[in-house]
Design a protein around this motif. Structure first.
Motif, PDB file in Angstrom:
ATOM      1  N   PHE A  40       0.831  -1.201   0.000  1.00 30.18           N
ATOM      2  CA  PHE A  40       0.000   0.000   0.000  1.00 30.18           C
ATOM      3  C   PHE A  40       0.869   1.256   0.000  1.00 30.18           C
ATOM      4  N   ASP A  41       0.632   2.103  -0.969  1.00 31.63           N
ATOM      5  CA  ASP A  41       1.252   3.426  -1.026  1.00 31.63           C
ATOM      6  C   ASP A  41       0.147   4.431  -0.735  1.00 31.63           C
ATOM      7  N   CYS A  42       0.100   4.911   0.491  1.00 34.03           N
ATOM      8  CA  CYS A  42      -1.009   5.750   0.948  1.00 34.03           C
ATOM      9  C   CYS A  42      -0.487   7.110   1.390  1.00 34.03           C
ATOM     10  N   LYS A  43      -1.157   8.158   0.958  1.00 29.68           N
ATOM     11  CA  LYS A  43      -0.763   9.512   1.345  1.00 29.68           C
ATOM     12  C   LYS A  43      -1.985  10.291   1.799  1.00 29.68           C
ATOM     13  N   ILE A  44      -1.846  11.011   2.916  1.00 25.12           N
ATOM     14  CA  ILE A  44      -2.900  11.910   3.362  1.00 25.12           C
ATOM     15  C   ILE A  44      -2.845  13.151   2.488  1.00 25.12           C
ATOM     16  N   GLU A  45      -3.783  13.235   1.574  1.00 19.69           N
ATOM     17  CA  GLU A  45      -3.812  14.317   0.586  1.00 19.69           C
ATOM     18  C   GLU A  45      -5.250  14.497   0.104  1.00 19.69           C
ATOM     19  N   LYS A  46      -5.831  15.645   0.415  1.00 18.65           N
ATOM     20  CA  LYS A  46      -7.228  15.879   0.046  1.00 18.65           C
ATOM     21  C   LYS A  46      -7.403  16.199  -1.435  1.00 18.65           C
ATOM     22  N   ASP A  47      -6.324  16.612  -2.082  1.00 23.62           N
ATOM     23  CA  ASP A  47      -6.407  16.997  -3.492  1.00 23.62           C
ATOM     24  C   ASP A  47      -5.883  15.866  -4.372  1.00 23.62           C
ATOM     25  N   PRO A  48      -6.754  15.154  -5.063  1.00 26.31           N
ATOM     26  CA  PRO A  48      -6.309  14.041  -5.901  1.00 26.31           C
ATOM     27  C   PRO A  48      -5.329  14.462  -6.994  1.00 26.31           C
ATOM     28  N   LEU A  49      -5.499  15.658  -7.538  1.00 31.45           N
ATOM     29  CA  LEU A  49      -4.606  16.099  -8.597  1.00 31.45           C
ATOM     30  C   LEU A  49      -3.188  16.287  -8.069  1.00 31.45           C
ATOM     31  N   SER A  50      -3.066  16.843  -6.879  1.00 32.66           N
ATOM     32  CA  SER A  50      -1.741  16.992  -6.269  1.00 32.66           C
ATOM     33  C   SER A  50      -1.106  15.628  -6.018  1.00 32.66           C
ATOM     34  N   ARG A  51      -1.910  14.696  -5.567  1.00 26.99           N
ATOM     35  CA  ARG A  51      -1.422  13.336  -5.318  1.00 26.99           C
ATOM     36  C   ARG A  51      -0.882  12.730  -6.611  1.00 26.99           C
ATOM     37  N   ALA A  52      -1.639  12.849  -7.679  1.00 28.51           N
ATOM     38  CA  ALA A  52      -1.233  12.252  -8.949  1.00 28.51           C
ATOM     39  C   ALA A  52       0.036  12.902  -9.490  1.00 28.51           C
ATOM     40  N   LYS A  53       0.122  14.220  -9.377  1.00 32.74           N
ATOM     41  CA  LYS A  53       1.296  14.924  -9.894  1.00 32.74           C
ATOM     42  C   LYS A  53       2.561  14.587  -9.103  1.00 32.74           C
ATOM     43  N   GLY A  54       2.388  14.190  -7.843  1.00 35.01           N
ATOM     44  CA  GLY A  54       3.535  13.874  -7.009  1.00 35.01           C
ATOM     45  C   GLY A  54       4.014  12.446  -7.129  1.00 35.01           C
ATOM     46  N   MET A  55       3.380  11.658  -7.988  1.00 41.68           N
ATOM     47  CA  MET A  55       3.737  10.250  -8.139  1.00 41.68           C
ATOM     48  C   MET A  55       4.590  10.024  -9.378  1.00 41.68           C
ATOM     49  N   SER A  56       5.500   9.079  -9.269  1.00 43.71           N
ATOM     50  CA  SER A  56       6.280   8.631 -10.419  1.00 43.71           C
ATOM     51  C   SER A  56       5.814   7.214 -10.755  1.00 43.71           C
ATOM     52  N   VAL A  57       4.998   7.115 -11.774  1.00 43.89           N
ATOM     53  CA  VAL A  57       4.432   5.818 -12.131  1.00 43.89           C
ATOM     54  C   VAL A  57       4.759   5.479 -13.576  1.00 43.89           C
ATOM     55  N   LEU A  58       4.907   4.199 -13.817  1.00 42.57           N
ATOM     56  CA  LEU A  58       5.143   3.701 -15.159  1.00 42.57           C
ATOM     57  C   LEU A  58       3.949   2.847 -15.567  1.00 42.57           C
ATOM     58  N   GLY A  59       3.380   3.167 -16.684  1.00 36.27           N
ATOM     59  CA  GLY A  59       2.230   2.398 -17.140  1.00 36.27           C
ATOM     60  C   GLY A  59       0.949   2.808 -16.441  1.00 36.27           C
ATOM     61  N   LYS A  60      -0.096   2.079 -16.702  1.00 32.86           N
ATOM     62  CA  LYS A  60      -1.405   2.411 -16.163  1.00 32.86           C
ATOM     63  C   LYS A  60      -1.461   2.132 -14.661  1.00 32.86           C
ATOM     64  N   THR A  61      -1.965   3.082 -13.914  1.00 33.02           N
ATOM     65  CA  THR A  61      -2.001   2.999 -12.456  1.00 33.02           C
ATOM     66  C   THR A  61      -3.358   3.436 -11.938  1.00 33.02           C
ATOM     67  N   GLU A  62      -3.920   2.644 -11.029  1.00 30.69           N
ATOM     68  CA  GLU A  62      -5.185   3.006 -10.387  1.00 30.69           C
ATOM     69  C   GLU A  62      -4.893   3.580  -9.002  1.00 30.69           C
TER      70      GLU A  62
END
Length: 223
Positions: A40-62
């Motif tokens: 589990f990669d869990c972050k306390i973040e109310k803004d989903p867009l900020s969460r997504a921008k702060g991630m380094s992901v390869l390929g499709k991610t849910e």
């Protein structure tokens, strides 16, 4: 044979959701019958867009966003809709992110109650979950703040098993079936479906998906 690990990504509103997910991951990983471990990669973040921008992901991610529809007051409705818009925007980042909804109406506390008991009655205020929580867990918390203190909340988690999680999934599904049978209109905003009536929730669908991906039977109809 060493188990492969399934990654799961979350953004959550507060500490209680984070503590619960930490417990859930550890419980899954301690279960011999699980075919996969959970990471589990869990972050306390109310803004989903900020969460997504702060991630380094390869390929499709849910990513699952766990949050509350706090009331039908205008300010809370606007907050809820803003969050859904940000989830939709986050999905546009490289077209590789899928943001999935895990809401509770009124509160995550509803999900906690469902591990131990039914909770099908409509409430007027969020603090009214205190009595069902005290009954379900045989506690005597004086208010919601006491219940949400780290030591107290984590002590409640020690009273849970994955069988209780299965029961919560079943009870959550019955609540949603009840809403459909009662003719409540399911809303659709930015492609996300939800009910404005309480109780309602989709966090059970999130946990069911985790169980399915880790090859854990999600149902125990005998309970």
């Amino acid at each position: 044979m060493k188990k492969l690990s399934k990654p799961f990504y979350f953004s959550v509103e507060g500490e209680t959701e984070d503590w619960y997910l930490q417990w859930l991951s550890k419980s899954i990983n301690a279960l011999p019958q699980a075919k996969f471990k959970s990471s589990f990669d869990c972050k306390i973040e109310k803004d989903p867009l900020s969460r997504a921008k702060g991630m380094s992901v390869l390929g499709k991610t849910e990513i699952f966003h766990i949050f509350d529809r706090e009331s039908e007051e205008r300010v809370h409705v606007q907050q809820f809709e803003t969050t859904l818009r940000r989830m939709k925007e986050a999905q546009g980042i490289g077209k590789t992110i899928k943001y999935s909804l895990g809401y509770s109406n009124f509160a995550f506390d509803l999900w906690m109650v469902l591990h131990k008991a039914d909770c099908t009655g409509s409430l007027s205020y969020r603090h009214q979950y205190l009595d069902p929580i005290n009954r379900a867990y045989q506690e005597h918390f004086s208010d919601m703040d006491e219940y949400k203190k780290e030591d107290n909340f984590k002590r409640l988690l020690t009273k849970l098993t994955l069988d209780d999680v299965r029961s919560a999934i079943n009870r959550a599904e019955r609540i949603m079936e009840m809403n459909r049978e009662n003719g409540w209109l399911e809303q659709n905003f930015c492609g996300y479906k939800y009910y404005t009536v309480n109780p309602s929730l989709s966090i059970g669908e999130v946990v069911k998906s985790i169980f399915t991906q880790c090859k854990i039977p999600p149902y125990d109809r005998s309970r």
